[in-house]
Scaffold this motif. Structure first.
Motif, short mmCIF file in Angstrom:
data_model
loop_
_atom_site.label_atom_id
_atom_site.label_comp_id
_atom_site.label_asym_id
_atom_site.label_seq_id
_atom_site.Cartn_x
_atom_site.Cartn_y
_atom_site.Cartn_z
N ALA A 266 0.63 -1.41 -0.66
CA ALA A 266 -0.18 0.25 0.15
C ALA A 266 0.83 1.59 0.16
O ALA A 266 1.83 1.53 0.66
N ASP A 267 0.29 2.31 -0.60
CA ASP A 267 0.90 3.79 -0.51
C ASP A 267 0.06 4.20 0.97
O ASP A 267 1.04 5.22 1.20
N ARG A 268 -0.98 3.71 0.98
CA ARG A 268 -1.83 4.73 2.18
C ARG A 268 -2.07 3.70 3.18
O ARG A 268 -3.04 2.81 2.13
N ILE A 269 -2.20 3.75 4.29
CA ILE A 269 -2.55 2.66 4.93
C ILE A 269 -3.57 3.52 6.47
O ILE A 269 -3.13 4.23 6.94
N LYS B 229 2.73 7.06 2.52
CA LYS B 229 4.24 5.96 2.84
C LYS B 229 4.85 7.29 1.85
O LYS B 229 4.27 7.99 0.69
N ASP B 230 6.46 7.14 1.33
CA ASP B 230 6.76 8.30 0.79
C ASP B 230 5.80 8.28 -0.58
O ASP B 230 6.03 6.94 -1.23
N GLY B 231 6.27 9.09 -1.09
CA GLY B 231 5.69 8.62 -3.03
C GLY B 231 3.77 9.03 -3.00
O GLY B 231 3.22 8.83 -4.30
N TYR B 232 3.32 8.88 -1.90
CA TYR B 232 1.63 8.91 -1.99
C TYR B 232 1.42 10.10 -2.14
O TYR B 232 2.01 11.38 -1.60
N CYS B 233 0.40 10.71 -3.51
CA CYS B 233 0.06 11.88 -3.53
C CYS B 233 -1.39 11.63 -4.17
O CYS B 233 -2.04 12.13 -4.71
#
Length: 175
Positions: free
Chosen positions: A151-154, A168-172
């Motif tokens: 996941a990019d976001r939890i 997480k890093d890179g989440y946009c």
């Protein structure tokens, strides 16, 4: 019980049943824990079914379904029925069906809950590969904390309340 649900700027919570059905058909895909394949239909027919609701002719939709089934490693199971496939193979067919319409959002409800650890890894890499390739959002619901690495976001829920929101890093993106 209150508020609005916005997806792509559209207020989904304000739609009637007919509007919701049309919205889901156009923008949403689903991957289920229990596969939800129709037992009387082959893998190709199961994957092609969402395209039928778009008015696409049978030959074209089955051609598209076959391409996706090959991409998920089921070229040897195109004409097999769900009962003739393993759990991992059925889940691959379910993934192909979820992505066949190129939806903007795919909801995955415990998509690896019935699978062994090796197949779980393969399935999650497959789901994330499709999502990245087609620039789609995956909303994954799971009880398995190990799935968080995909996941990019939890967003963590407990007893119906948000107790964590980690990016997480890179989440946009946004919900």
């Amino acid at each position: 019980t209150r508020g609005r649900v916005l997806i792509g700027g559209m207020n989904v919570s304000g739609m009637d049943e007919e509007e919701l059905a049309a919205f889901r058909q156009r923008y949403i895909g689903f991957i289920f824990q229990s596969y939800n394949l129709l037992p009387s239909m082959t893998a190709v027919e199961n994957v092609a079914m969402p395209l039928m609701f778009r008015g696409m002719d049978k030959g074209k939709r089955e051609e598209i379904a076959e391409v996706l089934l090959r991409r998920v490693g089921l070229s040897h199971r195109l004409r097999h029925y769900p009962g003739q496939m393993s759990g991992g193979q059925q889940q691959r067919a379910g993934i192909a069906r979820a992505f066949v319409t190129r939806p903007q959002v795919v909801f995955a409800d415990e998509p690896t809950g019935n699978l062994d650890s090796r197949t779980t890894e393969e399935i999650m890499k497959m789901i994330m590969g499709f999502a990245r390739k087609y620039d789609e959002t995956i909303i994954l619901v799971t009880h398995d904390p190990g799935m968080a690495r995909f996941a990019d976001r939890i967003v963590t829920l407990k007893d119906g309340n948000v107790i964590g929101d980690e990016r997480k890093d890179g989440y946009c993106g946004s919900i």
